[in-house]
Scaffold this motif. Sequence first.
Motif, PDB file in Angstrom:
ATOM      1  N   MET A   1       0.823  -1.195   0.000  1.00 59.08           N
ATOM      2  CA  MET A   1       0.000   0.000   0.000  1.00 59.08           C
ATOM      3  C   MET A   1       0.870   1.264   0.000  1.00 59.08           C
ATOM      4  N   ALA A   2       1.938   1.213   0.838  1.00 63.53           N
ATOM      5  CA  ALA A   2       2.848   2.369   0.884  1.00 63.53           C
ATOM      6  C   ALA A   2       3.501   2.560  -0.487  1.00 63.53           C
ATOM      7  N   VAL A   3       3.913   1.438  -1.110  1.00 65.30           N
ATOM      8  CA  VAL A   3       4.542   1.537  -2.435  1.00 65.30           C
ATOM      9  C   VAL A   3       3.539   2.114  -3.437  1.00 65.30           C
ATOM     10  N   GLY A   4       2.278   1.641  -3.347  1.00 63.55           N
ATOM     11  CA  GLY A   4       1.217   2.131  -4.240  1.00 63.55           C
ATOM     12  C   GLY A   4       1.037   3.630  -4.095  1.00 63.55           C
ATOM     13  N   HIS A   5       1.037   4.131  -2.839  1.00 58.90           N
ATOM     14  CA  HIS A   5       0.874   5.571  -2.613  1.00 58.90           C
ATOM     15  C   HIS A   5       2.066   6.351  -3.147  1.00 58.90           C
ATOM     16  N   VAL A   6       3.280   5.802  -2.984  1.00 54.95           N
ATOM     17  CA  VAL A   6       4.472   6.504  -3.487  1.00 54.95           C
ATOM     18  C   VAL A   6       4.388   6.628  -5.011  1.00 54.95           C
ATOM     19  N   VAL A   7       4.031   5.509  -5.665  1.00 54.69           N
ATOM     20  CA  VAL A   7       3.916   5.537  -7.134  1.00 54.69           C
ATOM     21  C   VAL A   7       2.818   6.525  -7.542  1.00 54.69           C
ATOM     22  N   ALA A   8       1.637   6.425  -6.884  1.00 54.91           N
ATOM     23  CA  ALA A   8       0.497   7.265  -7.279  1.00 54.91           C
ATOM     24  C   ALA A   8       0.758   8.745  -7.031  1.00 54.91           C
ATOM     25  N   LEU A   9       1.428   9.057  -5.917  1.00 49.75           N
ATOM     26  CA  LEU A   9       1.557  10.470  -5.537  1.00 49.75           C
ATOM     27  C   LEU A   9       2.795  11.132  -6.132  1.00 49.75           C
ATOM     28  N   LEU A  10       3.852  10.356  -6.316  1.00 48.13           N
ATOM     29  CA  LEU A  10       5.114  10.997  -6.713  1.00 48.13           C
ATOM     30  C   LEU A  10       5.461  10.832  -8.189  1.00 48.13           C
ATOM     31  N   ILE A  11       4.930   9.799  -8.846  1.00 50.40           N
ATOM     32  CA  ILE A  11       5.291   9.611 -10.264  1.00 50.40           C
ATOM     33  C   ILE A  11       4.274  10.336 -11.146  1.00 50.40           C
ATOM     34  N   PRO A  12       4.734  11.351 -11.897  1.00 41.12           N
ATOM     35  CA  PRO A  12       3.781  12.135 -12.698  1.00 41.12           C
ATOM     36  C   PRO A  12       3.033  11.280 -13.721  1.00 41.12           C
ATOM     37  N   HIS A  13       1.806  11.721 -13.986  1.00 45.42           N
ATOM     38  CA  HIS A  13       0.891  11.061 -14.907  1.00 45.42           C
ATOM     39  C   HIS A  13       1.563  10.725 -16.243  1.00 45.42           C
ATOM     40  N   GLY A  14       2.275  11.743 -16.795  1.00 44.00           N
ATOM     41  CA  GLY A  14       2.877  11.591 -18.131  1.00 44.00           C
ATOM     42  C   GLY A  14       3.905  10.453 -18.192  1.00 44.00           C
ATOM     43  N   TRP A  15       4.562  10.179 -17.082  1.00 43.61           N
ATOM     44  CA  TRP A  15       5.632   9.170 -17.081  1.00 43.61           C
ATOM     45  C   TRP A  15       5.077   7.775 -17.373  1.00 43.61           C
ATOM     46  N   SER A  16       3.937   7.430 -16.711  1.00 42.78           N
ATOM     47  CA  SER A  16       3.387   6.083 -16.940  1.00 42.78           C
ATOM     48  C   SER A  16       2.825   5.972 -18.360  1.00 42.78           C
ATOM     49  N   GLU A  17       2.273   7.094 -18.883  1.00 45.12           N
ATOM     50  CA  GLU A  17       1.769   7.061 -20.268  1.00 45.12           C
ATOM     51  C   GLU A  17       2.925   6.880 -21.228  1.00 45.12           C
ATOM     52  N   ALA A  18       4.046   7.576 -20.929  1.00 50.62           N
ATOM     53  CA  ALA A  18       5.229   7.450 -21.793  1.00 50.62           C
ATOM     54  C   ALA A  18       5.755   6.016 -21.762  1.00 50.62           C
ATOM     55  N   ALA A  19       5.517   5.324 -20.632  1.00 49.86           N
ATOM     56  CA  ALA A  19       5.982   3.935 -20.521  1.00 49.86           C
ATOM     57  C   ALA A  19       4.981   2.968 -21.155  1.00 49.86           C
ATOM     58  N   VAL A  28      -7.247   0.195 -13.136  1.00 50.86           N
ATOM     59  CA  VAL A  28      -7.721  -1.143 -12.721  1.00 50.86           C
ATOM     60  C   VAL A  28      -6.671  -1.806 -11.818  1.00 50.86           C
ATOM     61  N   THR A  29      -5.386  -1.714 -12.214  1.00 50.50           N
ATOM     62  CA  THR A  29      -4.319  -2.332 -11.416  1.00 50.50           C
ATOM     63  C   THR A  29      -4.238  -1.677 -10.041  1.00 50.50           C
ATOM     64  N   ALA A  30      -4.281  -0.323 -10.022  1.00 51.66           N
ATOM     65  CA  ALA A  30      -4.129   0.394  -8.747  1.00 51.66           C
ATOM     66  C   ALA A  30      -5.283   0.081  -7.806  1.00 51.66           C
ATOM     67  N   VAL A  31      -6.515   0.067  -8.350  1.00 51.04           N
ATOM     68  CA  VAL A  31      -7.683  -0.190  -7.489  1.00 51.04           C
ATOM     69  C   VAL A  31      -7.614  -1.619  -6.951  1.00 51.04           C
ATOM     70  N   ALA A  32      -7.277  -2.591  -7.831  1.00 51.79           N
ATOM     71  CA  ALA A  32      -7.246  -3.998  -7.392  1.00 51.79           C
ATOM     72  C   ALA A  32      -6.152  -4.212  -6.346  1.00 51.79           C
ATOM     73  N   LEU A  33      -4.916  -3.812  -6.669  1.00 53.02           N
ATOM     74  CA  LEU A  33      -3.803  -4.050  -5.727  1.00 53.02           C
ATOM     75  C   LEU A  33      -4.007  -3.254  -4.440  1.00 53.02           C
ATOM     76  N   GLY A  34      -4.456  -1.985  -4.592  1.00 52.46           N
ATOM     77  CA  GLY A  34      -4.646  -1.115  -3.419  1.00 52.46           C
ATOM     78  C   GLY A  34      -5.717  -1.669  -2.490  1.00 52.46           C
ATOM     79  N   THR A  35      -6.816  -2.172  -3.075  1.00 51.04           N
ATOM     80  CA  THR A  35      -7.898  -2.695  -2.240  1.00 51.04           C
ATOM     81  C   THR A  35      -7.442  -3.954  -1.492  1.00 51.04           C
ATOM     82  N   VAL A  36      -6.747  -4.857  -2.206  1.00 46.23           N
ATOM     83  CA  VAL A  36      -6.265  -6.083  -1.544  1.00 46.23           C
ATOM     84  C   VAL A  36      -5.298  -5.707  -0.408  1.00 46.23           C
ATOM     85  N   ALA A  37      -4.359  -4.788  -0.708  1.00 44.05           N
ATOM     86  CA  ALA A  37      -3.376  -4.388   0.313  1.00 44.05           C
ATOM     87  C   ALA A  37      -4.067  -3.714   1.496  1.00 44.05           C
ATOM     88  N   GLY A  38      -5.060  -2.859   1.204  1.00 45.17           N
ATOM     89  CA  GLY A  38      -5.772  -2.141   2.269  1.00 45.17           C
ATOM     90  C   GLY A  38      -6.537  -3.103   3.166  1.00 45.17           C
TER      91      GLY A  38
END
Length: 181
Positions: A1-19, A28-38
């Motif tokens: 969950m902490a890793v999910g928050h770091v990725v969500a809050l600190l990695i800019p939107h454009g970076w994941s699109e560029a990847a 879908v990935t964030a909601v699924a992994l975040g919910t299971v972790a939470g």
Amino acid sequence: MAVGHVVALLIPHGWSEAAGITEHTYRVTAVALGTVAGVCTLGGLAVLVCRRRTVGPVFSATTHNDKLMYVMLTLALVLGLTATADANIAGAGYDYRTTVSPWFRSIFSFRPDPALMSGLPLLSQLHVLSAPALFAVWPFTRLAHLLTAPLGYLTRPYIVYRSRDAQLGARPPRRGWERVR
Ligand code: HEM
């Protein structure tokens, strides 16, 4: 969950699109992994709180601050999970990477932009508010252990424990082995 928050809050939107990660895949990935972790975190917290309440010496060592922290930690988790369920599972979802994330980063550049947060669903706003409240009590509770490692234990001298009893066992102490007070 902490890793999910770091990725969500600190990695800019454009970076994941560029990847090559589309918005849909990301969400879908964030909601699924975040919910299971939470949910797992909430389950772990329930086990630990139960032990703290039912094991006598552990309960005696629990301070008022600790109890407040457990309430705030539970609140942050429950609000995070319900905000996710409300916005992304029940609702159409909103993009927190163009609202919450830039707002969060704006704090660290000393130019906070609260307008970014004004359109957020209420549960999400409450979740984000619950986090700094938890961080404020964090250092004054057992949660401080998360930020400290007892490295000094590796180099400190042995601690010698001595009993206060006048005599240990039935036999009187041998000459030269009298107790030091
Ligand atoms: C400044 C700190 C934080 C920010 C900005 C933040 C932001 C968010 C956001 C935007 C979401 C997505 C849900 C939504 O749509 O509103 C979320 C979810 C969640 N948050 Fe936080 N959060 C923070 C701190 C915390 C803390 C301290 C905890 C728990 C101790 C926590 C637990 C959760 C959980 C369990 C979820 C649901 C699962 C998930 O989507 O990852 N959050 N958070």
